[in-house]
Design a protein around this motif. Structure first.
Motif, mmCIF file in Angstrom:
data_model
loop_
_atom_site.group_PDB
_atom_site.id
_atom_site.type_symbol
_atom_site.label_atom_id
_atom_site.label_comp_id
_atom_site.label_asym_id
_atom_site.label_seq_id
_atom_site.Cartn_x
_atom_site.Cartn_y
_atom_site.Cartn_z
ATOM 1 N N LYS A 121 -53.310 22.453 -38.756
ATOM 2 C CA LYS A 121 -53.196 21.583 -39.936
ATOM 3 C C LYS A 121 -51.818 20.920 -40.017
ATOM 4 O O LYS A 121 -51.246 20.749 -41.106
ATOM 5 N N ILE A 122 -51.278 20.550 -38.860
ATOM 6 C CA ILE A 122 -49.980 19.860 -38.815
ATOM 7 C C ILE A 122 -50.072 18.652 -37.885
ATOM 8 O O ILE A 122 -50.937 18.593 -37.011
ATOM 9 N N GLU B 296 -45.047 19.175 -45.518
ATOM 10 C CA GLU B 296 -46.455 19.538 -45.371
ATOM 11 C C GLU B 296 -47.039 18.998 -44.061
ATOM 12 O O GLU B 296 -47.836 19.673 -43.395
ATOM 13 N N MET B 297 -46.636 17.781 -43.679
ATOM 14 C CA MET B 297 -47.155 17.215 -42.429
ATOM 15 C C MET B 297 -46.668 18.001 -41.211
ATOM 16 O O MET B 297 -47.387 18.118 -40.219
ATOM 17 N N LEU B 298 -45.444 18.536 -41.287
ATOM 18 C CA LEU B 298 -44.850 19.208 -40.132
ATOM 19 C C LEU B 298 -45.089 20.717 -40.107
ATOM 20 O O LEU B 298 -45.088 21.334 -39.039
ATOM 21 N N TYR B 299 -45.299 21.325 -41.300
ATOM 22 C CA TYR B 299 -45.442 22.781 -41.365
ATOM 23 C C TYR B 299 -46.804 23.253 -41.872
ATOM 24 O O TYR B 299 -47.082 24.455 -41.881
ATOM 25 N N VAL C 118 -39.571 22.287 -35.106
ATOM 26 C CA VAL C 118 -39.343 20.981 -35.728
ATOM 27 C C VAL C 118 -37.887 20.602 -35.463
ATOM 28 O O VAL C 118 -36.999 21.454 -35.559
ATOM 29 N N SER C 119 -37.636 19.341 -35.161
ATOM 30 C CA SER C 119 -36.293 18.912 -34.773
ATOM 31 C C SER C 119 -35.280 19.096 -35.897
ATOM 32 O O SER C 119 -35.634 19.119 -37.084
ATOM 33 N N LEU C 120 -34.026 19.196 -35.520
ATOM 34 C CA LEU C 120 -32.939 19.321 -36.495
ATOM 35 C C LEU C 120 -32.875 18.084 -37.386
ATOM 36 O O LEU C 120 -32.656 18.188 -38.596
ATOM 37 N N ALA C 121 -33.095 16.896 -36.793
ATOM 38 C CA ALA C 121 -33.056 15.651 -37.575
ATOM 39 C C ALA C 121 -34.108 15.662 -38.678
ATOM 40 O O ALA C 121 -33.830 15.267 -39.818
ATOM 41 N N ALA C 122 -35.311 16.139 -38.360
ATOM 42 C CA ALA C 122 -36.384 16.199 -39.363
ATOM 43 C C ALA C 122 -36.028 17.175 -40.471
ATOM 44 O O ALA C 122 -36.206 16.889 -41.656
ATOM 45 N N ARG C 123 -35.505 18.334 -40.085
ATOM 46 C CA ARG C 123 -35.144 19.349 -41.087
ATOM 47 C C ARG C 123 -34.003 18.857 -41.977
ATOM 48 O O ARG C 123 -33.982 19.102 -43.187
ATOM 49 N N THR D 59 -36.479 26.749 -47.183
ATOM 50 C CA THR D 59 -36.440 27.420 -45.878
ATOM 51 C C THR D 59 -37.446 26.766 -44.935
ATOM 52 O O THR D 59 -38.428 26.174 -45.378
ATOM 53 N N PHE D 60 -37.184 26.897 -43.641
ATOM 54 C CA PHE D 60 -38.061 26.311 -42.627
ATOM 55 C C PHE D 60 -38.587 27.417 -41.721
ATOM 56 O O PHE D 60 -37.792 28.163 -41.138
#
Length: 346
Positions: free
Chosen positions: A107-108, A231-234, A264-269, A257-258
């Protein structure tokens, strides 16, 4: 249909229901003798009166009538019957982004896909803010997919229409010691500044300032963008609790928290972290709007002026289109007798 004829319910043939909401339903309809398909939102007058939502319906119609953008719906007609207010807009055969996300593995979305959809949301919100519209209900269920795979922001019954004074920020020239061959380009800023105190939104997407009741402006849309990206990434929202009260407490007080289990990339986080700043004055996008967000390293490589021409990324589970064929679970679709009279366009 004759030129100048007023459009009413009897000009449309019902095909199938598309969804149901707080005050009514949305139907796939065909303009008779044309083969052209549209979405018709039919809002029940008695329900709107009982729930004090008449004003919201009027605002929604006014907002949609203002829109002229590839990532937003067009209002083609609006009319009343004795029992309903009806809005005729585009039909988007790709359905909800929520359903598409739900079908993907875990679901990502892959990061490239999330970047594409997030970028189009940024462009859509930028346009709305420029018109003085605070969206206030960004979530995957309200993002619809066009036939070409691009998104559309839909459902404006919670939106706030205010004023906006677009302006251009000129940046100071470099000093003699730090001369540059290129002068910094001016920045176009268009963010509504009026505050609202309404308690609106979808539980897991509501910004802290709405819960706290301290007044909110367009920064709540950038908060919701951060939740959407998460939500899209996790595959889930970051502050969801076991009940509404716990969710709100988490939004106000819990640290972001991630999960380490999903790469997931650092830039996205970093972008999500900047969008989910609990203080709206320090939230990315709150000072100079979409420009701040567009410049973030996560969006590097996005050709913003030509984003409409960009090809959507390939999905693990491809987009499936809603057709004219009825779902076996759909009820028989016929206009009720009291809906049928064609009243004047208002």
């Amino acid at each position: 249909m004759e030129l100048g004829e007023k459009i009413g319910l009897d000009h449309f043939t019902p095909i199938r229901p598309l969804g149901f909401g707080d005050t009514g339903s949305v139907h796939l309809v065909e303009l008779k003798n044309t083969g052209e398909l549209y979405a018709m939102k039919a809002m029940d007058k008695s329900v709107m009166l009982n729930r004090n939502k008449v004003h919201r319906a009027c605002i929604e119609r006014e907002i949609i009538s203002l829109l002229d953008h590839p990532f937003l719906p067009t209002l083609y007609a609006s009319f009343q019957t004795p029992t309903h207010v009806c809005l005729i807009t585009d039909f988007f055969p790709g359905g909800e982004l929520f359903a598409l996300l739900d079908k993907q593995p875990m679901k990502i979305f892959k990061e490239e896909t999330a970047r594409f959809y997030a970028a189009e949301v940024v462009v859509g919100l930028e346009y709305l803010h420029c018109l003085g519209i605070i969206y206030r209900d960004l979530k995957p269920e309200n993002l619809l997919l066009q036939k070409d795979g691009h998104i559309v922001l839909s459902d404006f019954d919670l939106s706030f229409l205010t004023s906006c004074k677009p302006h251009v920020l000129k940046h100071p020239l470099p000093t003699k010691r730090r001369r540059s061959r290129t002068q910094p380009l001016p920045t176009f800023v268009a963010e509504p500044t009026t505050q609202s105190n309404s308690f609106v939104g979808t539980e897991e997407y509501i910004a802290p300032e709405i819960i706290a009741g301290t007044g909110h402006s367009s920064a709540i849309d950038w908060w919701a963008l951060g939740i959407l990206m998460y939500e899209m990434l996790y595959g889930r929202t970051p502050f969801r609790g076991k009940n509404r009260q716990k969710t709100f407490a988490n939004i106000l007080h819990k640290d972001l928290t991630f999960p380490s289990s999903i790469p997931v990339s650092l830039a996205a986080r970093k972008l999500i972290n900047a969008l989910l700043h609990k203080d709206p004055t320090n939230r990315l996008g709150s000072n100079s709007g979409a420009n701040e967000i567009k410049k973030h390293p996560f969006f590097q490589g996005i050709n913003w002026p030509l984003i409409r021409c960009q090809k959507p990324p390939l999905l693990d589970v491809p987009l499936q289109f809603i057709g004219r064929e009825r779902d076996p679970k759909d009820k028989d679709v016929e206009w009720e007798d009291e809906l049928l009279p064609s009243l004047e366009v208002y």
